[in-house]
Design a protein around this motif. Structure first.
Motif, PDB file in Angstrom:
ATOM      1  N   PHE A  17       0.841  -1.197   0.000  1.00  0.00           N
ATOM      2  CA  PHE A  17       0.000   0.000   0.000  1.00  0.00           C
ATOM      3  C   PHE A  17       0.881   1.253   0.000  1.00  0.00           C
ATOM      4  CE2 PHE A  17      -2.512  -3.110   2.653  1.00  0.00           C
ATOM      5  CZ  PHE A  17      -3.362  -3.491   1.622  1.00  0.00           C
ATOM      6  N   ASP A  18       0.263   2.388  -0.353  1.00  0.00           N
ATOM      7  CA  ASP A  18       1.028   3.636  -0.374  1.00  0.00           C
ATOM      8  C   ASP A  18       1.009   4.384   0.957  1.00  0.00           C
ATOM      9  OD1 ASP A  18      -1.534   4.711  -0.310  1.00  0.00           O
ATOM     10  OD2 ASP A  18      -1.470   5.474  -2.375  1.00  0.00           O
ATOM     11  N   GLY A  19       0.247   3.894   1.938  1.00  0.00           N
ATOM     12  CA  GLY A  19       0.265   4.496   3.264  1.00  0.00           C
ATOM     13  C   GLY A  19      -0.504   5.785   3.399  1.00  0.00           C
ATOM     14  N   THR A  20      -1.402   6.082   2.460  1.00  0.00           N
ATOM     15  CA  THR A  20      -2.156   7.331   2.541  1.00  0.00           C
ATOM     16  C   THR A  20      -3.386   7.208   3.434  1.00  0.00           C
ATOM     17  OG1 THR A  20      -3.357   6.770   0.511  1.00  0.00           O
ATOM     18  CG2 THR A  20      -1.370   8.120   0.283  1.00  0.00           C
ATOM     19  N   ARG A  21      -3.825   5.988   3.716  1.00  0.00           N
ATOM     20  CA  ARG A  21      -4.958   5.785   4.615  1.00  0.00           C
ATOM     21  C   ARG A  21      -4.441   5.505   6.021  1.00  0.00           C
ATOM     22  NH1 ARG A  21      -9.116   1.836   1.190  1.00  0.00           N
ATOM     23  NH2 ARG A  21      -9.114   3.051  -0.759  1.00  0.00           N
ATOM     24  N   ASP A  22      -5.197   5.920   7.022  1.00  0.00           N
ATOM     25  CA  ASP A  22      -4.768   5.708   8.408  1.00  0.00           C
ATOM     26  C   ASP A  22      -4.630   4.225   8.728  1.00  0.00           C
ATOM     27  OD1 ASP A  22      -4.767   8.408   8.749  1.00  0.00           O
ATOM     28  OD2 ASP A  22      -6.612   8.507   9.927  1.00  0.00           O
ATOM     29  N   GLN A  23      -5.571   3.409   8.230  1.00  0.00           N
ATOM     30  CA  GLN A  23      -5.520   1.963   8.399  1.00  0.00           C
ATOM     31  C   GLN A  23      -5.896   1.309   7.085  1.00  0.00           C
ATOM     32  OE1 GLN A  23      -6.385  -0.148  12.121  1.00  0.00           O
ATOM     33  NE2 GLN A  23      -7.603   1.623  12.724  1.00  0.00           N
ATOM     34  N   HIS A  24      -5.303   0.147   6.856  1.00  0.00           N
ATOM     35  CA  HIS A  24      -5.510  -0.542   5.585  1.00  0.00           C
ATOM     36  C   HIS A  24      -6.317  -1.818   5.787  1.00  0.00           C
ATOM     37  CE1 HIS A  24      -2.494   2.179   3.928  1.00  0.00           C
ATOM     38  NE2 HIS A  24      -1.729   1.877   4.965  1.00  0.00           N
ATOM     39  N   PHE A  33      -3.816  -2.371  -4.496  1.00  0.00           N
ATOM     40  CA  PHE A  33      -2.364  -2.249  -4.435  1.00  0.00           C
ATOM     41  C   PHE A  33      -1.916  -0.862  -4.917  1.00  0.00           C
ATOM     42  CE2 PHE A  33      -2.649  -6.959  -5.290  1.00  0.00           C
ATOM     43  CZ  PHE A  33      -2.276  -7.342  -4.011  1.00  0.00           C
ATOM     44  N   ALA A  34      -0.965  -0.264  -4.209  1.00  0.00           N
ATOM     45  CA  ALA A  34      -0.395   1.015  -4.620  1.00  0.00           C
ATOM     46  C   ALA A  34       1.009   1.148  -4.029  1.00  0.00           C
ATOM     47  CB  ALA A  34      -1.277   2.171  -4.167  1.00  0.00           C
ATOM     48  N   PRO A  35       1.903   0.186  -4.307  1.00  0.00           N
ATOM     49  CA  PRO A  35       3.234   0.209  -3.689  1.00  0.00           C
ATOM     50  C   PRO A  35       4.076   1.387  -4.150  1.00  0.00           C
ATOM     51  CG  PRO A  35       3.128  -1.471  -5.393  1.00  0.00           C
ATOM     52  CD  PRO A  35       1.732  -0.965  -5.218  1.00  0.00           C
ATOM     53  N   LEU A  36       4.884   1.895  -3.242  1.00  0.00           N
ATOM     54  CA  LEU A  36       5.707   3.072  -3.527  1.00  0.00           C
ATOM     55  C   LEU A  36       7.081   2.727  -4.085  1.00  0.00           C
ATOM     56  CD1 LEU A  36       4.935   5.122  -0.280  1.00  0.00           C
ATOM     57  CD2 LEU A  36       3.961   5.484  -2.561  1.00  0.00           C
ATOM     58  N   GLY A  37       7.624   1.587  -3.716  1.00  0.00           N
ATOM     59  CA  GLY A  37       8.988   1.234  -4.102  1.00  0.00           C
ATOM     60  C   GLY A  37       9.081  -0.183  -4.622  1.00  0.00           C
ATOM     61  N   VAL A  38      10.296  -0.599  -4.971  1.00  0.00           N
ATOM     62  CA  VAL A  38      10.522  -1.904  -5.574  1.00  0.00           C
ATOM     63  C   VAL A  38      10.096  -3.032  -4.634  1.00  0.00           C
ATOM     64  CG1 VAL A  38      12.280  -3.500  -6.439  1.00  0.00           C
ATOM     65  CG2 VAL A  38      12.357  -1.080  -7.069  1.00  0.00           C
ATOM     66  N   PRO A  72      11.108   4.560  -0.673  1.00  0.00           N
ATOM     67  CA  PRO A  72      10.044   5.310  -0.009  1.00  0.00           C
ATOM     68  C   PRO A  72       9.299   4.432   0.981  1.00  0.00           C
ATOM     69  CG  PRO A  72       9.424   4.764  -2.268  1.00  0.00           C
ATOM     70  CD  PRO A  72      10.863   4.369  -2.111  1.00  0.00           C
ATOM     71  N   ARG A  73       8.910   5.008   2.105  1.00  0.00           N
ATOM     72  CA  ARG A  73       8.190   4.286   3.153  1.00  0.00           C
ATOM     73  C   ARG A  73       6.738   4.747   3.210  1.00  0.00           C
ATOM     74  NH1 ARG A  73      13.758   3.225   3.327  1.00  0.00           N
ATOM     75  NH2 ARG A  73      14.344   2.106   5.231  1.00  0.00           N
ATOM     76  N   PRO A  74       5.804   3.833   3.461  1.00  0.00           N
ATOM     77  CA  PRO A  74       4.429   4.277   3.719  1.00  0.00           C
ATOM     78  C   PRO A  74       4.384   5.093   5.009  1.00  0.00           C
ATOM     79  CG  PRO A  74       4.529   1.892   3.316  1.00  0.00           C
ATOM     80  CD  PRO A  74       5.935   2.364   3.516  1.00  0.00           C
ATOM     81  N   VAL A  75       3.644   6.195   5.000  1.00  0.00           N
ATOM     82  CA  VAL A  75       3.486   6.979   6.231  1.00  0.00           C
ATOM     83  C   VAL A  75       2.650   6.200   7.239  1.00  0.00           C
ATOM     84  CG1 VAL A  75       2.481   9.069   7.228  1.00  0.00           C
ATOM     85  CG2 VAL A  75       3.777   9.198   5.082  1.00  0.00           C
ATOM     86  N   HIS A  76       1.571   5.617   6.768  1.00  0.00           N
ATOM     87  CA  HIS A  76       0.668   4.856   7.644  1.00  0.00           C
ATOM     88  C   HIS A  76       0.754   3.372   7.311  1.00  0.00           C
ATOM     89  CE1 HIS A  76      -1.160   8.521   9.217  1.00  0.00           C
ATOM     90  NE2 HIS A  76      -1.249   8.953   7.971  1.00  0.00           N
ATOM     91  N   SER A  77       1.196   2.574   8.292  1.00  0.00           N
ATOM     92  CA  SER A  77       1.351   1.136   8.091  1.00  0.00           C
ATOM     93  C   SER A  77       0.376   0.305   8.908  1.00  0.00           C
ATOM     94  CB  SER A  77       2.790   0.709   8.436  1.00  0.00           C
ATOM     95  OG  SER A  77       3.706   1.233   7.499  1.00  0.00           O
TER      96      SER A  77
END
Length: 253
Positions: free
Chosen positions: A63-70, A76-81, A215-220
């Motif tokens: 996930f890209d970490g834009t939601r508070d909880q997943h 799927f929206a991964p930020l990195g490899v 890049p790291r997800p902000v919200h994991s």
């Protein structure tokens, strides 16, 4: 081909390339795709052909970490490899009719990990012969710890209870905290010096990095309601952390 797969009823895939920054390099990218995507795809093929249940451990990095909880149904929206390869692995595993995908975050097990590193730094701060007075830890990434003992318990609960196949989130339960908050708690549990942990932003922490940084997800944080509906209650990660540090300290004696 060296295995007689008809002898087996379950495959548990806990293997992965998890060096998220190294995955951004040319060599690491190749290794990550091989371990996190090609490997699970081969296991899924075996599972389909031999009617085996395939269990696969996944990651919040899909996930890209834009939601508070997943939730399990988020796209799927991964930020990195690393996240891209883990998402590809999830897609492959889902092609096996009998599968469980367990999504985790911030995993702590018996090997090298964040908690052990923080315990070592706490010892250095507490040592009057050391010149280390404080450490900086990022305070703009939020999540919960996942202890491998709890992950194993969840896997065997799903298998033993014949829970519906599919994807389940599994981390510790309880409060969502930053890495800085967790580090301060580890310092307090180890030597009572949590005030030595100072906050820093992710950008500041990596601004001097000479190698690629993922890049790291902000919200994991992962929503745990689905796995709770099949009768598994995740342990509070803060209680698990206390027990973990206590056991590590006892092992030193």
């Amino acid at each position: 081909d060296r295995f007689d797969w008809d002898l087996y009823g379950t495959i548990i895939n806990a293997g992965a390339f998890t060096a998220v920054d190294k995955a951004e390099t040319r060599e690491g990218r190749t290794a990550a795709w091989k371990a996190n995507a090609t490997g699970p795809a081969l296991l899924a093929k075996v599972a389909r052909e031999h009617h085996i249940t395939l269990v696969h451990v996944s990651s919040d990095y899909v996930f890209d970490g834009t939601r508070d909880q997943h939730t399990e149904t988020e796209g799927f929206a991964p930020l990195g490899v690393y996240g891209q390869t883990k998402a590809a692995g999830d897609i492959a595993v889902a092609q096996a009719p009998q599968h469980y995908i367990l999504r985790s975050s911030w995993v702590i097990g018996d090997g090298h990990n964040f908690v052990k590193t923080m315990m070592g730094l706490s010892d250095r701060v507490a040592d009057p012969d050391e010149s280390l007075n404080q450490v900086t830890v990022v305070d703009d990434q939020y999540g919960r710890l996942t202890f491998t003992k709890d992950m194993a318990g969840a896997i065997f609960h799903l298998l033993g209870s014949a829970a519906p196949y599919g994807t389940y989130n599994l981390t510790g339960s309880g409060a969502v905290r930053s890495w800085k908050d967790i580090a301060a708690e580890v310092f307090d549990l180890t030597n009572g010096n949590g005030s030595a942990v100072k906050p820093v932003s992710t950008q500041q922490y990596f601004e001097a990095a000479k190698n690629p940084v993922s890049p790291r997800p902000v919200h994991s944080a992962l929503d745990l309601s689905k796995i709770e509906t099949v009768g598994y209650t995740p342990a509070d990660w803060e209680e698990s952390l206390k027990a973990y540090v206590k056991a590590e300290l006892a092992a030193r004696v």
